[in-house]
Scaffold this motif. Sequence first.
Motif, PDB file in Angstrom:
ATOM      1  N   TRP A  75      -3.659   0.235  12.196  1.00 38.40           N
ATOM      2  CA  TRP A  75      -4.639   0.610  11.356  1.00 38.40           C
ATOM      3  C   TRP A  75      -4.472  -0.461  10.458  1.00 38.40           C
ATOM      4  N   TYR A  76      -5.327  -1.604   9.948  1.00 40.71           N
ATOM      5  CA  TYR A  76      -5.185  -2.716   9.318  1.00 40.71           C
ATOM      6  C   TYR A  76      -5.978  -2.654   8.017  1.00 40.71           C
ATOM      7  N   LEU A  77      -5.409  -3.088   6.910  1.00 42.47           N
ATOM      8  CA  LEU A  77      -6.200  -3.242   5.531  1.00 42.47           C
ATOM      9  C   LEU A  77      -6.367  -4.738   5.320  1.00 42.47           C
ATOM     10  N   TYR A  94      -4.286   0.753  -2.515  1.00 43.44           N
ATOM     11  CA  TYR A  94      -4.259  -0.776  -1.917  1.00 43.44           C
ATOM     12  C   TYR A  94      -4.735  -1.736  -2.945  1.00 43.44           C
ATOM     13  N   TRP A 138       0.908  -1.234  -0.061  1.00 40.45           N
ATOM     14  CA  TRP A 138      -0.092   0.094  -0.003  1.00 40.45           C
ATOM     15  C   TRP A 138       0.991   1.138  -0.011  1.00 40.45           C
ATOM     16  N   TRP A 190       3.833   6.692  11.885  1.00 43.77           N
ATOM     17  CA  TRP A 190       3.406   5.614  11.118  1.00 43.77           C
ATOM     18  C   TRP A 190       4.492   4.701  11.244  1.00 43.77           C
ATOM     19  N   TRP A 227     -10.126   8.352   9.250  1.00 43.19           N
ATOM     20  CA  TRP A 227      -9.896   8.109   8.004  1.00 43.19           C
ATOM     21  C   TRP A 227     -11.336   8.520   7.411  1.00 43.19           C
ATOM     22  N   GLY A 263      -1.120  -2.145   6.295  1.00 44.87           N
ATOM     23  CA  GLY A 263      -1.416  -0.914   7.118  1.00 44.87           C
ATOM     24  C   GLY A 263      -0.235  -0.702   7.928  1.00 44.87           C
ATOM     25  N   SER A 312     -11.086  -1.361   6.057  1.00 45.77           N
ATOM     26  CA  SER A 312     -10.138  -0.654   6.815  1.00 45.77           C
ATOM     27  C   SER A 312     -10.540  -0.886   8.343  1.00 45.77           C
ATOM     28  N   TYR A 317      -9.499  -0.491  12.669  1.00 45.65           N
ATOM     29  CA  TYR A 317      -8.594  -0.196  13.944  1.00 45.65           C
ATOM     30  C   TYR A 317      -8.517  -1.076  14.879  1.00 45.65           C
TER      31      TYR A 317
END
Length: 598
Positions: free
Chosen positions: A294-296, A82, A68, A137, A165, A145, A234, A236
């Motif tokens: 933070w996870y995708l 992504y 990403w 980050w 977001w 993420g 997306s 948390y």
Amino acid sequence: MDEDRIYTRRYALHVRDSPTSMDGVHPLTAGPSIDTTLVGAVPTKSHATSPFLSQVDNQTWIIGNELWNLTQGPKYGVQLFYKDHDCVGDAVGHYVSYNGAASDLGWTSASIVKQGSYRGADYIDVAFTAVEGEMHWVIFSGLAGAYQYFVNHALPVLGEFRTLWRLDNTTFPRGKTNLKDEALPPLSDYIAQNKVQDETWLRPDGSGYITKYDLTDWIRTQTYYGVYGDGFGSWYINPGKDYYNGNHLKQELMVHRESATGDAVQLNMIHGTHFMVSSSDVFPDGKMWGPWLWYLNDGSKEDAAKKSKKEFASWPYKWFEDEAYQSRGSVTGQLVLSDGRPAANAAVFLGDNNPNKTALDMGSDYYYTSYADARGRFEFEDVRTAHYGLQAWSNGSKIADVTTSFLHNDVVVTKSRNTNLGSLKWNVSKKTKIFQVGDFDRTSYGFQYGGAPNQHALIASCPNNLVYRVGYSKTSDWCFGQTYLGNWTISFDLPDTPKNAAARNATLIVSLAGYSSGASSIILANGEQIGNLTSGVPRLLNDPSLYRSMTSAGEWRYFEFEFNAGNVLKGGANDVTFQMTRNTTWHGFMWDSVVLEW
């Protein structure tokens, strides 16, 4: 739309078409170096083999890894790519703000402050700097993420502080918390003439209400939450919760539809006030929120749940090399009531030492919540080293009759050691209880509608007038909230008129799970006024719980009204009445418990 954001998006769209950097090297194929600042195109695909920070100009950066990447402007993170898809689209993107939307942080610089490897994965820690502090980050190779955290340097005294977001609403049409999982309402349903209050609309078909506050959850028990759709999610994941303000009963808004633009909103309220009277805190330099993840993913809730379990098991994170963060100990002890009973299932809280705020209102430092077991034993693990005050209160069940709270100051937590407080005596009332309506647990559980799924205007389903007969009525016969003009009466019998001095000294205890202003009540015993609950004088301050969809709790209040029972009560039938004398639609009293004792 903010002028800086317009500039950022236009610039990003312009440089996106440029195939190479100024020196002819595409930033995503520039090799494995992760600390080189690159100038070049906004990447639309991820081909990097390592996490990276790339600088476009002095107001625009790109961060990401092989999975990403995000273009970060002076305020807003836009063009989140992504799986070759821009997940932000025409939405606002990622930003950090305080006091609602009043102040968005502006980033003046970005740099890699640390790089390393953990369990075979390279990572970089990228810090974006603002006057108020640093947004970090932590980007690992192979992770869709990033871990995020914020370090305070100059935040003002504030109530709300958040990261969030705002994402493309077609990519992320659904929202999920621990309590709800549902489609976000279509923007077309937000009709101006149907608006009834802040962020609340009557549905076009009249079947109910649309409000962002329905998607609220308890912050201390949430596991993962976010927005998702077919192919994209997306999320948390906040396994460490010590940086949050408040106690067990802290609730916060987590996801919703942005009513002005339709953006899918994923909120990270790391210091919130949505259902409180207020929370104005001063933060020490260096106060840290996070890290959280933070996870995708592809929209799979099962995958997000699995990832959440792994993160909770890994907290506190060993890869995070911060001395204060890693300096932790534990606290154990046992709570025993003065009548000899164990304080079974009591809510236990580690907060400010020698506090001058309620547990819900605390927010300057770090806070820990737990529950005692059936024997009153409690344990706090992984507590930051500091001095704390230990509090406890009834969580219902076997000690639902306990109206007092417990406080023990000067709890010292030292690194890698356990602080054993031993057996702690919790004094309870020695008075004779005449009646109790509702468990003492600081919530409306047990009453009609108490703890129902969050929904706007549920209090309007409670009656104008109500009679509860002690010994005959069930707890569920008492409604969770009172909003209409009218009388709510507790009827009870006494064998005789109180004669001795001790019995004449009666106390009516009123415990409210929440209160929304614009409602006033006088309290009568056999027709004689013994107290009042009012937003006049003395003033009862507003929390927005009842008109913002809450059905379990807002901000807890406790009152004692003393009176001479010998002059007011009598043998035979008696009553205590809460007479609502002033009301406002959807405002009023959310009940916890009412107790009469002498």
